[in-house]
Design a protein around this motif. Structure first.
Motif, PDB file in Angstrom:
ATOM      1  N   VAL A 107      -4.492   3.375  -4.464  1.00 13.26           N
ATOM      2  CA  VAL A 107      -5.875   3.358  -4.952  1.00 13.26           C
ATOM      3  C   VAL A 107      -6.783   3.784  -3.799  1.00 13.26           C
ATOM      4  O   VAL A 107      -6.783   3.161  -2.725  1.00 13.26           O
ATOM      5  CB  VAL A 107      -6.262   1.953  -5.456  1.00 13.26           C
ATOM      6  CG1 VAL A 107      -7.708   1.942  -5.938  1.00 13.26           C
ATOM      7  CG2 VAL A 107      -5.312   1.508  -6.565  1.00 13.26           C
ATOM      8  N   LEU A 108      -7.552   4.824  -4.017  1.00 16.55           N
ATOM      9  CA  LEU A 108      -8.395   5.373  -2.962  1.00 16.55           C
ATOM     10  C   LEU A 108      -9.469   4.382  -2.537  1.00 16.55           C
ATOM     11  O   LEU A 108     -10.183   3.814  -3.368  1.00 16.55           O
ATOM     12  CB  LEU A 108      -9.054   6.667  -3.435  1.00 16.55           C
ATOM     13  CG  LEU A 108      -9.894   7.405  -2.398  1.00 16.55           C
ATOM     14  CD1 LEU A 108      -9.013   7.998  -1.304  1.00 16.55           C
ATOM     15  CD2 LEU A 108     -10.699   8.522  -3.068  1.00 16.55           C
ATOM     16  N   VAL A 109      -9.585   4.176  -1.232  1.00 20.23           N
ATOM     17  CA  VAL A 109     -10.666   3.367  -0.660  1.00 20.23           C
ATOM     18  C   VAL A 109     -11.747   4.277  -0.095  1.00 20.23           C
ATOM     19  O   VAL A 109     -12.932   4.079  -0.312  1.00 20.23           O
ATOM     20  CB  VAL A 109     -10.132   2.427   0.432  1.00 20.23           C
ATOM     21  CG1 VAL A 109     -11.262   1.645   1.095  1.00 20.23           C
ATOM     22  CG2 VAL A 109      -9.084   1.478  -0.142  1.00 20.23           C
ATOM     23  N   THR A 110     -11.324   5.297   0.631  1.00 19.35           N
ATOM     24  CA  THR A 110     -12.232   6.289   1.188  1.00 19.35           C
ATOM     25  C   THR A 110     -11.460   7.572   1.448  1.00 19.35           C
ATOM     26  O   THR A 110     -10.271   7.536   1.777  1.00 19.35           O
ATOM     27  CB  THR A 110     -12.882   5.800   2.501  1.00 19.35           C
ATOM     28  OG1 THR A 110     -13.678   6.865   3.063  1.00 19.35           O
ATOM     29  CG2 THR A 110     -11.847   5.378   3.525  1.00 19.35           C
ATOM     30  N   SER A 111     -12.125   8.704   1.307  1.00 16.18           N
ATOM     31  CA  SER A 111     -11.486   9.990   1.587  1.00 16.18           C
ATOM     32  C   SER A 111     -11.540  10.343   3.073  1.00 16.18           C
ATOM     33  O   SER A 111     -11.070  11.405   3.477  1.00 16.18           O
ATOM     34  CB  SER A 111     -12.144  11.097   0.762  1.00 16.18           C
ATOM     35  OG  SER A 111     -13.535  11.160   1.047  1.00 16.18           O
ATOM     36  N   GLU A 112     -12.076   9.455   3.883  1.00  9.38           N
ATOM     37  CA  GLU A 112     -12.166   9.679   5.326  1.00  9.38           C
ATOM     38  C   GLU A 112     -10.809   9.418   5.993  1.00  9.38           C
ATOM     39  O   GLU A 112     -10.120   8.449   5.650  1.00  9.38           O
ATOM     40  CB  GLU A 112     -13.222   8.756   5.929  1.00  9.38           C
ATOM     41  CG  GLU A 112     -13.490   8.986   7.408  1.00  9.38           C
ATOM     42  CD  GLU A 112     -14.568   8.068   7.948  1.00  9.38           C
ATOM     43  OE1 GLU A 112     -14.784   8.089   9.177  1.00  9.38           O
ATOM     44  OE2 GLU A 112     -15.189   7.342   7.160  1.00  9.38           O
ATOM     45  N   ASP A 113     -10.432  10.269   6.919  1.00  7.82           N
ATOM     46  CA  ASP A 113      -9.218  10.052   7.711  1.00  7.82           C
ATOM     47  C   ASP A 113      -9.528   8.994   8.771  1.00  7.82           C
ATOM     48  O   ASP A 113     -10.272   9.251   9.717  1.00  7.82           O
ATOM     49  CB  ASP A 113      -8.792  11.375   8.364  1.00  7.82           C
ATOM     50  CG  ASP A 113      -7.507  11.256   9.182  1.00  7.82           C
ATOM     51  OD1 ASP A 113      -6.968  10.131   9.309  1.00  7.82           O
ATOM     52  OD2 ASP A 113      -7.035  12.293   9.687  1.00  7.82           O
ATOM     53  N   LEU A 114      -8.950   7.808   8.609  1.00  9.45           N
ATOM     54  CA  LEU A 114      -9.265   6.679   9.493  1.00  9.45           C
ATOM     55  C   LEU A 114      -8.189   6.432  10.543  1.00  9.45           C
ATOM     56  O   LEU A 114      -8.255   5.421  11.251  1.00  9.45           O
ATOM     57  CB  LEU A 114      -9.452   5.401   8.660  1.00  9.45           C
ATOM     58  CG  LEU A 114     -10.593   5.413   7.651  1.00  9.45           C
ATOM     59  CD1 LEU A 114     -10.642   4.083   6.903  1.00  9.45           C
ATOM     60  CD2 LEU A 114     -11.921   5.688   8.343  1.00  9.45           C
ATOM     61  N   ARG A 115      -7.230   7.321  10.668  1.00 11.99           N
ATOM     62  CA  ARG A 115      -6.134   7.051  11.594  1.00 11.99           C
ATOM     63  C   ARG A 115      -6.628   6.923  13.032  1.00 11.99           C
ATOM     64  O   ARG A 115      -6.171   6.056  13.777  1.00 11.99           O
ATOM     65  CB  ARG A 115      -5.068   8.143  11.477  1.00 11.99           C
ATOM     66  CG  ARG A 115      -4.317   8.122  10.139  1.00 11.99           C
ATOM     67  CD  ARG A 115      -3.379   9.306  10.011  1.00 11.99           C
ATOM     68  NE  ARG A 115      -4.106  10.570  10.087  1.00 11.99           N
ATOM     69  CZ  ARG A 115      -3.537  11.750  10.330  1.00 11.99           C
ATOM     70  NH1 ARG A 115      -2.233  11.827  10.533  1.00 11.99           N
ATOM     71  NH2 ARG A 115      -4.271  12.845  10.365  1.00 11.99           N
ATOM     72  N   ALA A 116      -7.566   7.766  13.435  1.00  7.65           N
ATOM     73  CA  ALA A 116      -8.103   7.677  14.791  1.00  7.65           C
ATOM     74  C   ALA A 116      -9.036   6.491  14.954  1.00  7.65           C
ATOM     75  O   ALA A 116      -9.164   5.933  16.041  1.00  7.65           O
ATOM     76  CB  ALA A 116      -8.827   8.971  15.153  1.00  7.65           C
ATOM     77  N   THR A 117      -9.690   6.081  13.866  1.00  7.95           N
ATOM     78  CA  THR A 117     -10.545   4.892  13.912  1.00  7.95           C
ATOM     79  C   THR A 117      -9.717   3.648  14.180  1.00  7.95           C
ATOM     80  O   THR A 117     -10.134   2.735  14.894  1.00  7.95           O
ATOM     81  CB  THR A 117     -11.308   4.726  12.584  1.00  7.95           C
ATOM     82  OG1 THR A 117     -12.088   5.899  12.347  1.00  7.95           O
ATOM     83  CG2 THR A 117     -12.220   3.512  12.607  1.00  7.95           C
ATOM     84  N   ALA A 118      -8.524   3.623  13.606  1.00  6.78           N
ATOM     85  CA  ALA A 118      -7.680   2.429  13.697  1.00  6.78           C
ATOM     86  C   ALA A 118      -7.035   2.259  15.060  1.00  6.78           C
ATOM     87  O   ALA A 118      -6.691   1.137  15.445  1.00  6.78           O
ATOM     88  CB  ALA A 118      -6.593   2.480  12.631  1.00  6.78           C
ATOM     89  N   SER A 119      -6.857   3.353  15.791  1.00  8.11           N
ATOM     90  CA  SER A 119      -6.016   3.248  16.981  1.00  8.11           C
ATOM     91  C   SER A 119      -6.321   4.355  17.970  1.00  8.11           C
ATOM     92  O   SER A 119      -7.091   5.265  17.695  1.00  8.11           O
ATOM     93  CB  SER A 119      -4.546   3.334  16.573  1.00  8.11           C
ATOM     94  OG  SER A 119      -4.294   4.583  15.948  1.00  8.11           O
ATOM     95  N   GLU A 120      -5.650   4.255  19.107  1.00 11.45           N
ATOM     96  CA  GLU A 120      -5.795   5.296  20.120  1.00 11.45           C
ATOM     97  C   GLU A 120      -5.108   6.578  19.679  1.00 11.45           C
ATOM     98  O   GLU A 120      -4.310   6.589  18.738  1.00 11.45           O
ATOM     99  CB  GLU A 120      -5.224   4.813  21.457  1.00 11.45           C
ATOM    100  CG  GLU A 120      -3.775   4.380  21.402  1.00 11.45           C
ATOM    101  CD  GLU A 120      -3.327   3.717  22.696  1.00 11.45           C
ATOM    102  OE1 GLU A 120      -2.934   4.464  23.601  1.00 11.45           O
ATOM    103  OE2 GLU A 120      -3.368   2.479  22.783  1.00 11.45           O
ATOM    104  N   ALA A 121      -5.389   7.661  20.374  1.00 12.64           N
ATOM    105  CA  ALA A 121      -5.001   8.992  19.919  1.00 12.64           C
ATOM    106  C   ALA A 121      -3.504   9.160  19.710  1.00 12.64           C
ATOM    107  O   ALA A 121      -3.073   9.800  18.750  1.00 12.64           O
ATOM    108  CB  ALA A 121      -5.507  10.034  20.911  1.00 12.64           C
TER     109      ALA A 121
END
Length: 206
Positions: A107-121
């Motif tokens: 189920v979509l929460v947001t279409s934003e790519d949050l992988r970098a938000t969650a953690s270091e590069a």
């Protein structure tokens, strides 16, 4: 077949008609390596190939981690008092999703790519990040005892994730270092929802 699923997945999450919910293909509940061999190969890995994983493999991963495996709605990992307070959020290049285990769907929460938000590069390079979130409202308390139960239940699910990845030749690494303050509002979490753990997941880096 894997290529077909990957192309379908990319189409599904980019189409305005079906982006809100992605029905996952039924999990393949046979195959993989024997348990003792998977245990011998279980390891934490911190570098990943950036290629997206096929939809079928994502389906199998989520079901193995914390899918429904019985008609009564119980799951592949135990849960204290069957509260099932852990939710899996799936971070992909195409957006962030909540895994609906009963429907076996994203189920979509947001279409934003949050992988970098969650953690270091270095972790953001992984094509999949699973975020384990405890909804303490389901436990009926946010005290220390409820948090202990939630952390225990999270550990069971994390081990399932590790063993699935080992059994099919994928790699993963669990980490407690998550940018909770930045990620929680992006995932639209309520105050009683707590981010406990993250897993970066993908294929081995060449």
């Amino acid at each position: 077949m894997k290529t077909m699923y990957m192309y379908f997945f990319i189409f599904a999450v980019s189409s305005n008609l079906i982006a809100q919910t992605i029905d996952l293909p039924p999990a393949q509940k046979s195959g993989g390596m024997p348990l003792m061999e998977a245990l011998s190969k279980r390891a934490s890995v911190r570098s990943f190939d950036t290629t997206a994983i096929p939809l079928q493999q994502l389906s199998d991963l989520l079901w193995a981690s914390f899918g429904v495996n019985r008609p009564d709605g119980k799951r592949t990992a135990p849960s204290a008092n069957n509260k099932q307070e852990i939710d899996l959020y799936v971070l992909l290049k195409t957006g962030a999703y909540l895994y609906d285990a009963r429907a076996h769907a994203l189920v979509l929460v947001t279409s934003e790519d949050l992988r970098a938000t969650a953690s270091e590069a270095r972790f953001a390079e992984a094509p999949v990040q699973l975020i384990y979130v405890a909804d303490l409202a389901r436990r009926g308390s946010s005290d220390d005892g409820a948090m202990r139960m939630a952390n225990m239940d999270c550990g069971y699910i994390s081990q399932n994730t590790y063993l699935y990845c080992a059994s099919v030749g994928m790699v993963t690494g669990a980490r407690g270092t998550v940018n909770r303050d930045a990620l929680a509002p992006k995932l639209k979490l309520k105050p009683e929802q707590r981010i406990l753990l993250a897993h970066s997941i993908g294929q081995p880096k060449p």
